[in-house]
Motif scaffolding. Sequence first.
Motif, PDB file in Angstrom:
ATOM      1  N   PRO A 106      33.594  30.442  32.478  1.00 26.86           N
ATOM      2  CA  PRO A 106      34.457  30.939  33.415  1.00 26.86           C
ATOM      3  C   PRO A 106      33.883  30.549  35.049  1.00 26.86           C
ATOM      4  O   PRO A 106      34.809  30.850  35.746  1.00 26.86           O
ATOM      5  CB  PRO A 106      34.209  32.774  33.469  1.00 26.86           C
ATOM      6  N   SER A 107      32.745  30.313  35.045  1.00 28.06           N
ATOM      7  CA  SER A 107      32.166  29.798  36.483  1.00 28.06           C
ATOM      8  C   SER A 107      32.946  28.599  36.783  1.00 28.06           C
ATOM      9  O   SER A 107      32.999  28.409  38.076  1.00 28.06           O
ATOM     10  CB  SER A 107      30.766  29.798  36.608  1.00 28.06           C
ATOM     11  N   LEU A 109      36.078  27.951  37.066  1.00 27.20           N
ATOM     12  CA  LEU A 109      37.663  28.384  37.319  1.00 27.20           C
ATOM     13  C   LEU A 109      37.643  27.822  38.790  1.00 27.20           C
ATOM     14  O   LEU A 109      38.764  27.437  39.337  1.00 27.20           O
ATOM     15  CB  LEU A 109      37.855  29.774  37.105  1.00 27.20           C
ATOM     16  N   PRO A 212      46.350  40.058  34.611  1.00 25.54           N
ATOM     17  CA  PRO A 212      45.107  40.569  34.480  1.00 25.54           C
ATOM     18  C   PRO A 212      44.735  41.545  33.715  1.00 25.54           C
ATOM     19  O   PRO A 212      45.443  42.643  33.401  1.00 25.54           O
ATOM     20  CB  PRO A 212      44.731  41.039  36.100  1.00 25.54           C
ATOM     21  N   LYS A 214      41.405  44.124  31.807  1.00 26.64           N
ATOM     22  CA  LYS A 214      40.275  44.888  32.133  1.00 26.64           C
ATOM     23  C   LYS A 214      39.758  45.620  30.708  1.00 26.64           C
ATOM     24  O   LYS A 214      40.282  45.638  29.772  1.00 26.64           O
ATOM     25  CB  LYS A 214      40.158  45.847  33.073  1.00 26.64           C
ATOM     26  N   ALA A 325      43.572  31.262  33.338  1.00 27.90           N
ATOM     27  CA  ALA A 325      42.154  31.753  33.753  1.00 27.90           C
ATOM     28  C   ALA A 325      42.145  33.168  33.303  1.00 27.90           C
ATOM     29  O   ALA A 325      41.066  33.488  32.787  1.00 27.90           O
ATOM     30  CB  ALA A 325      42.453  31.935  35.361  1.00 27.90           C
ATOM     31  N   VAL A 326      43.048  33.675  32.954  1.00 26.91           N
ATOM     32  CA  VAL A 326      42.706  35.384  32.029  1.00 26.91           C
ATOM     33  C   VAL A 326      42.207  35.026  30.930  1.00 26.91           C
ATOM     34  O   VAL A 326      41.341  35.718  30.498  1.00 26.91           O
ATOM     35  CB  VAL A 326      44.094  36.028  31.967  1.00 26.91           C
ATOM     36  N   GLN A 329      38.608  34.366  31.256  1.00 27.68           N
ATOM     37  CA  GLN A 329      37.920  35.434  31.697  1.00 27.68           C
ATOM     38  C   GLN A 329      37.536  36.339  30.462  1.00 27.68           C
ATOM     39  O   GLN A 329      36.688  37.123  30.409  1.00 27.68           O
ATOM     40  CB  GLN A 329      38.599  36.172  32.759  1.00 27.68           C
ATOM     41  N   GLY A 332      35.086  35.021  28.301  1.00 23.19           N
ATOM     42  CA  GLY A 332      33.546  35.357  28.956  1.00 23.19           C
ATOM     43  C   GLY A 332      33.081  36.509  28.620  1.00 23.19           C
ATOM     44  O   GLY A 332      32.120  36.630  28.238  1.00 23.19           O
ATOM     45  N   GLU A 333      33.960  37.628  28.766  1.00 25.09           N
ATOM     46  CA  GLU A 333      33.717  38.895  28.216  1.00 25.09           C
ATOM     47  C   GLU A 333      33.158  38.970  26.430  1.00 25.09           C
ATOM     48  O   GLU A 333      32.265  39.605  26.427  1.00 25.09           O
ATOM     49  CB  GLU A 333      34.882  39.953  28.383  1.00 25.09           C
TER      50      GLU A 333
END
Length: 381
Positions: A106-107, A109, A212, A214, A325-326, A329, A332-333
């Motif tokens: 993710p870093s 992006l 997005p 969460k 990107a989502v 991310q 990444g989680e």
Amino acid sequence: MKSDKQAEVVLIGINGYGESYLRLLLERTDASLIGVVEIAAEKSSFFGVLQERSIPIYKSIEAFYENHSADLAIISTPIHLHTKQAIYAMEQGSHVLCEKPLTGDPSDLPLWKKASEKNGKWAAVGFNWSFTESIQSLKKDIIAGVFGKAIQLKTLVLWPRTEDYFNRSTWAGKKYSPDGTLIMDSIANNATAHFLHNMFYMLGDRMETSAPVKDVEAQLYRVNEIETFDTCVVNMQTEKGTELLFLASHAVEKSEGPIFHYEFEKGVITFNSEDEQPSMRAEFHDGTKKDYGNPHVPHVDKLNWCLRAIHDSEATPPCDYSTAAVHVQVLGELNAQLDLVKEFPEELKRFDSATKLHYVENVREVLTDSYQKGTVPSQPF
């Protein structure tokens, strides 16, 4: 502005999935393959054709750009090379079509964003479904409010993978490359990534965005000797409150899916690739129906779209680094939870010596039941 000029293309990676691009490019009349980058080109079944057509072969992307420029760089290399190669290609003046996943880190992006904006080049990401006419048509209706508010999107993919699949490369199922670059190759980051990403993409508020996400909660498992996971149950929520449920496994004996059920306040959209004539079908609560077609077909749509976009600014690819990107991310989680990956109970493990397939006896039943109920499994394996 449109032009009939042939697009000049460099293909980076011609073995593995790259061979499908190579086959298509050798047949195109709207594109000229002016070079390939491959460290083991002689292994390609098209090696002789490349030599016959005098298409130059280079060992590195840097060597290619020392001799050429290209309108489009197609990147079909291992995950840990994507970011470096895409950025270099944009710096050399090329638009980019990069195979999924965008990256395992993710870093990375912000690096994609900076390179694209600085050099004025787009970087499309090859999530196949996003480029199809059927998905585009459905998403337009979702954005227009035809279905109302999204309530729950759920997806099931059961795809067996043998030992040969995990032994096909030095990076399959690995966390890191030898130089320490994140790979994080897993079922959610590779084979079934298209269908995880599609849930994010369908709920994006514009044609080129994803919703997005969460609250990513996951149950991760493995039966194969890999560093990541081959089975996952992922429960998420978008920032607007829609629940997303993704269930996928390689630890099964028979292939099934992708299957999805997207529930909205005005109706539902379903798809089952196992149907005799697969199609995304919408059924509204007022009794009306609409058929959107099959997105799960052999794809050249992403290549077609990118070749058009080179000469037509109105044809900008619908899925680029920011759209993808989502997915990065969310992965990444999941990857932050790799220490919690569970081994399946020994008494449930099975091995087919003829096919070299490791599978688990009750995975299909548990994940199918979870999918049908729209909830995470009530009991662990």
